[in-house]
Write an enzyme that holds these catalytic residues in place. Structure first.
Site, PDB file in Angstrom:
ATOM      1  N   ASP A   1       0.801   5.336   0.506  1.00 44.06           N
ATOM      2  CA  ASP A   1      -0.089   6.806   0.592  1.00 44.06           C
ATOM      3  C   ASP A   1       0.658   7.869   0.222  1.00 44.06           C
ATOM      4  O   ASP A   1       1.962   8.000   0.486  1.00 44.06           O
ATOM      5  CB  ASP A   1      -0.370   6.621   2.090  1.00 44.06           C
ATOM      6  CG  ASP A   1      -1.173   5.641   2.605  1.00 44.06           C
ATOM      7  OD1 ASP A   1      -2.083   4.994   1.688  1.00 44.06           O
ATOM      8  OD2 ASP A   1      -1.121   5.270   3.910  1.00 44.06           O
TER       9      ASP A   1
ATOM     10  N   ASP B   1       1.853   9.732  13.752  1.00 46.66           N
ATOM     11  CA  ASP B   1       1.822   9.121  15.323  1.00 46.66           C
ATOM     12  C   ASP B   1       3.165   8.623  15.741  1.00 46.66           C
ATOM     13  O   ASP B   1       3.629   9.314  16.681  1.00 46.66           O
ATOM     14  CB  ASP B   1       0.946   7.751  15.072  1.00 46.66           C
ATOM     15  CG  ASP B   1       1.216   6.988  13.765  1.00 46.66           C
ATOM     16  OD1 ASP B   1       1.998   7.103  13.303  1.00 46.66           O
ATOM     17  OD2 ASP B   1       0.384   5.993  13.714  1.00 46.66           O
TER      18      ASP B   1
ATOM     19  N   ASP C   1       0.772  -1.319  -0.021  1.00 46.48           N
ATOM     20  CA  ASP C   1      -0.034  -0.060   0.103  1.00 46.48           C
ATOM     21  C   ASP C   1       0.976   1.265   0.094  1.00 46.48           C
ATOM     22  O   ASP C   1       1.649   1.299   0.893  1.00 46.48           O
ATOM     23  CB  ASP C   1      -0.967   0.079   1.197  1.00 46.48           C
ATOM     24  CG  ASP C   1      -2.017  -1.168   1.248  1.00 46.48           C
ATOM     25  OD1 ASP C   1      -2.265  -1.436   0.428  1.00 46.48           O
ATOM     26  OD2 ASP C   1      -2.263  -1.892   2.216  1.00 46.48           O
TER      27      ASP C   1
END
Length: 454
Positions: A64, A140, A62
């Site tokens: 992003d 985070d 994936d």
């Protein structure tokens, strides 16, 4: 040990010749989005886990992207784009089976802003846009705040993520207690990343677990279901379980499992879970399918068996004892982690069939071999046998029974000693047929029938 994240972002640029990221390892869809945004005059960066894993030599699936383009501007560049999300507004650019997620740089909005809403410390809406520096300190973990710049192929580090990669440690950005209160699921992400990367969670990031772990009980059960799948079905389930147990968070997500591990048969139950998760990891790494039903059947087996055995000791019907135990444990667990019914039904059948493996009489064996859930239930028995050596002979018997022809099966049935369950009579089968007596009509034929003669 890496220093704490700076109060203000301090940019470190790692040039192309100083890192190992190659565009060959970035998906075509992600590259197309990066180049298109850049050509349109926007900043475009690969960000997050993909950059982290590429720097560690991995092959992420994936990708992003972070940009200074708004979601509406992204949609204007791509016909194959849709906007999603209320809490966080995102653009999804679709290329066949691949979805490239594009997010606008997050800003530091004030609480009360119409686009930023916080309830009890948790962010419930956040569509405040800002600069890349603000975006970095909003993320985070420091290892997730690294940006690959398509304009010059460099990596930008604003918060010390590269130092953490080198030290193999996980540090939160900002005050850990505040960040966990914003989103308690970050505690589970810390555990998952530590297990996946074989990193150590920094003490400052782990200390709040004991105080704030209870906040996970208020997280959306559907969200915890998704997080559980990432923890246990991504190829590092065994490490995730051990880290979850070690950190003390298991009790807040799977209370039944945490309780069963402390009982007298806790060591046996731990072996069962660890054997099952090791087998699951091997299947994932081999590209074989795995099912959440089997995972949750493993994690909740200790509580189900304990309840069922208590009921049986009290004289309960075996079928009802197992059914009631399964219902109770699943209902309790679903208050924390929402298990879809399509999986809980399979779990109940896997558990209910376990006692039937001990009944090796011909008719019962044949019925069990043709049961739709036989294979899943047998696989569960095989894992139990790894944890409980006394079940090894039983598992081997059923392995032969399902593979052999009729002659082999008859030989197995002839030479297998009946268990107590086999020898016990079945109530419905031993009931004597009573002879029906014809009832004499009262008053000489009040029934409309002719009375029998002498």
């Amino acid at each position: 040990m890496p220093e704490a994240a700076p109060a203000r972002p301090q940019l470190r640029v790692i040039t192309r010749d100083q890192h190992g990221i190659s565009r060959r390892n970035i998906s075509n869809g992600a590259l197309r989005v990066l180049y298109r945004l850049n050509e349109a005059g926007f900043e475009a960066f690969l960000v997050g886990g993909a950059v982290r894993d590429l720097l560690l030599g991995g092959h992420p699936k994936d990708f992003d992207i972070a940009t200074n383009a708004t979601p509406e501007q992204v949609r204007g560049l791509f016909r194959n784009c849709r906007l999603i999300g209320r809490r966080f507004r995102l653009a999804h650019v679709v290329f066949g089976q691949e979805i490239v997620e594009v997010a606008t740089f997050r800003g530091i909005g004030e609480e009360g802003n119409a686009d930023r809403h916080v309830v009890d410390g948790r962010i419930v809406r956040d569509n405040v846009y800002g600069s890349i520096e603000e975006d970095a300190i909003r993320r985070d973990f420091r290892v997730n705040a690294l940006y690959y710049n398509i304009a010059d192929f460099s990596v930008r580090d604003y918060v010390g993520g590269m130092a953490d990669l080198e030290a193999r440690e996980l540090h939160l950005i900002g005050d850990p207690e505040l960040r966990y209160r914003e989103d308690p699921v970050r505690m589970l992400r810390a555990v998952r990343l530590a297990a996946k990367l074989n990193f150590r969670i920094d003490a400052s990031a782990e200390q709040p677990f004991a105080r704030l772990g209870q906040l996970l009980c208020d997280a959306a059960p559907a969200r915890l279901f998704d997080e559980s799948l990432k923890l246990f079905l991504s190829g590092h389930g065994l490490a995730s379980f051990r880290e979850l147990d070690r950190s003390g968070l298991l009790q807040f997500v799977f209370p039944s499992a945490a309780t069963a591990l402390k009982r007298s048969r806790g060591a046996e139950f731990r072996r069962l879970i660890e054997c099952g998760l090791a087998n699951t990891d091997a299947r994932v790494q081999s590209g074989k399918p795995v099912t959440p039903a089997f995972l949750f059947a493993l994690l909740l087996w200790g509580g189900v068996r304990e309840r069922a055995e208590r009921a049986l000791a009290g004289g309960a019907d075996p079928v009802e004892a197992w059914s009631n135990a399964a219902d109770a444990v699943i209902q309790e667990q679903s208050a924390r982690v929402a298990i879809p019914r399509r999986f809980s039904l399979v779990m109940e059948e896997i558990w209910a069939l376990q006692p039937r493996f001990e009944q090796r009489m011909k008719k019962r064996v044949m019925r069990l071999l043709t049961h739709p859930r036989f294979r899943a239930a047998y696989d569960f028995l095989a894992v139990r046998a790894e944890a409980e050596p006394e079940l090894a002979e039983l598992a081997q018997w059923w392995e032969q029974a399902q593979q052999g022809d009729a002659a082999v099966l008859n030989d197995l049935l002839t030479h297998s000693a009946p268990t107590a369950a086999d020898a016990a009579p079945v109530k419905t089968a031993t009931r004597k047929r009573r002879r029906r007596r014809r009832r004499k009509p009262a008053g000489g034929g009040g029934s409309g029938e002719t009375p029998a003669g002498p």
